[in-house]
Design a protein around this motif. Sequence first.
Motif, PDB file in Angstrom:
ATOM      1  N   LYS A 208       2.823   0.914  -3.728  1.00  0.00           N
ATOM      2  CA  LYS A 208       1.942   0.719  -4.899  1.00  0.00           C
ATOM      3  C   LYS A 208       2.702   0.162  -6.114  1.00  0.00           C
ATOM      4  O   LYS A 208       2.707   0.775  -7.200  1.00  0.00           O
ATOM      5  CB  LYS A 208       1.260   2.033  -5.293  1.00  0.00           C
TER       6      LYS A 208
ATOM      7  N   HIS B 133      -7.091  -1.123  -4.546  1.00  0.00           N
ATOM      8  CA  HIS B 133      -6.526  -0.091  -5.433  1.00  0.00           C
ATOM      9  C   HIS B 133      -5.103  -0.411  -5.918  1.00  0.00           C
ATOM     10  O   HIS B 133      -4.282   0.489  -6.066  1.00  0.00           O
ATOM     11  CB  HIS B 133      -6.529   1.282  -4.752  1.00  0.00           C
TER      12      HIS B 133
ATOM     13  N   GLN C 291      -6.541  -8.514  -4.632  1.00  0.00           N
ATOM     14  CA  GLN C 291      -6.863  -7.118  -4.327  1.00  0.00           C
ATOM     15  C   GLN C 291      -7.301  -6.982  -2.866  1.00  0.00           C
ATOM     16  O   GLN C 291      -6.834  -6.080  -2.148  1.00  0.00           O
ATOM     17  CB  GLN C 291      -7.993  -6.683  -5.273  1.00  0.00           C
TER      18      GLN C 291
ATOM     19  N   GLN D 266       0.828  -1.216   0.000  1.00  0.00           N
ATOM     20  CA  GLN D 266       0.000   0.000   0.000  1.00  0.00           C
ATOM     21  C   GLN D 266       0.859   1.260   0.000  1.00  0.00           C
ATOM     22  O   GLN D 266       0.496   2.255  -0.610  1.00  0.00           O
ATOM     23  CB  GLN D 266      -0.948   0.003   1.210  1.00  0.00           C
TER      24      GLN D 266
ATOM     25  N   TYR E  39      -6.361  -0.848 -12.878  1.00  0.00           N
ATOM     26  CA  TYR E  39      -5.327   0.018 -12.286  1.00  0.00           C
ATOM     27  C   TYR E  39      -4.000  -0.053 -13.046  1.00  0.00           C
ATOM     28  O   TYR E  39      -3.094   0.739 -12.807  1.00  0.00           O
ATOM     29  CB  TYR E  39      -5.065  -0.371 -10.824  1.00  0.00           C
TER      30      TYR E  39
END
Length: 275
Positions: free
Chosen positions: A91, A113, A107, A88, A139
């Motif tokens: 990314k 995200h 996910q 996170q 994404y």
Amino acid sequence: MTTPSIAVIGAGNMGSSLIGGLVNNGHPSSKIWASDTSTEKLSQLQQRFQIQTTTDNIQAIQNTNIVVFAIKPQLFANVAIELKNIVQSRKPLVLSIAAGIRESSIQQWLGGHIAIVRAMPNTPALINCGAAALFANTYVNDDQRSAAESILRTVGVVVWLPDERLIDTVTALSGSGPAYFFLMMEALQQAAEHLGLPHETARLLTLQTALGAARMAIESGKPLDELRHHVTSPGGTTEKALSVLEENNIRLIFQHALQAAKHRSEELAELMDKK
Ligand SMILES: NC(=O)c1ccc[n+]([C@@H]2O[C@H](COP(=O)([O-])OP(=O)(O)OC[C@H]3O[C@@H](n4cnc5c(N)ncnc54)[C@H](OP(=O)(O)O)[C@@H]3O)[C@@H](O)[C@H]2O)c1
């Protein structure tokens, strides 16, 4: 994207093949990390390819742009959850080659995200002759798509899928496919032995014929039925053999076989989802 830094989590058969493919295709060793529970596997990889290694998955992805998950499917959830915070914060692109693990599960375990590419490679990737199908979630940007494609292309051919559900069909075709060809070659070899050829002669002629047929199809680019017609003279031996195969419904047999494999792939993915 400048040369991305890649971390491979799980340096087993597939993970080490990908690392070998990357290094042999000029990816700088300094930009490859491998993480595994086995220090022995890591030190072999380190010696062979001069890559960075660690038994700490978090350390492996500390400075990477791409994380390749090459661990067994049943371990995926635990490893992903362990990496959730760092994923996170950084990314990275996540590239999963784990069979039967859906993008939605990955996910969820990683906290949402995240750019994820799910790949279905096959065993001949171990000898750089693989066939992999890839699916990217929304994404994933263009640079990440081409980076994921280049990684898998180091060990074989790559195709993209527009819909993740098609991965179950790919699993039935190219994932399980090597075994179908092994069975066909086994059957041909046995039939030739039954008709009098020595074992080694039957084996060599069978394998070389399979290789030759595949190479002719790939290199000529011609449709398979055209190639087949080309080697089937009217009234000849090939025509006789093919008519036996057609009369015994070889096409229907393969249709049923692929349907059964696809169904099993869906069932296994369902089971993994519930874990
Ligand atoms: N092999 C194929 O042809 C093929 C084809 C399509 C897809 N795949 C997928 O590729 C993935 C890898 O398959 P594989 O055949 O390469 O398996 P593998 O040889 O068992 O490799 C997995 C590696 O991960 C290591 N590992 C276990 N726990 C770990 C952890 N917590 N953190 C980091 N590493 C850990 C294992 O170490 P230990 O051995 O010490 O447990 C092993 O070295 C699977 O998800 C499979 O579905 C494989």
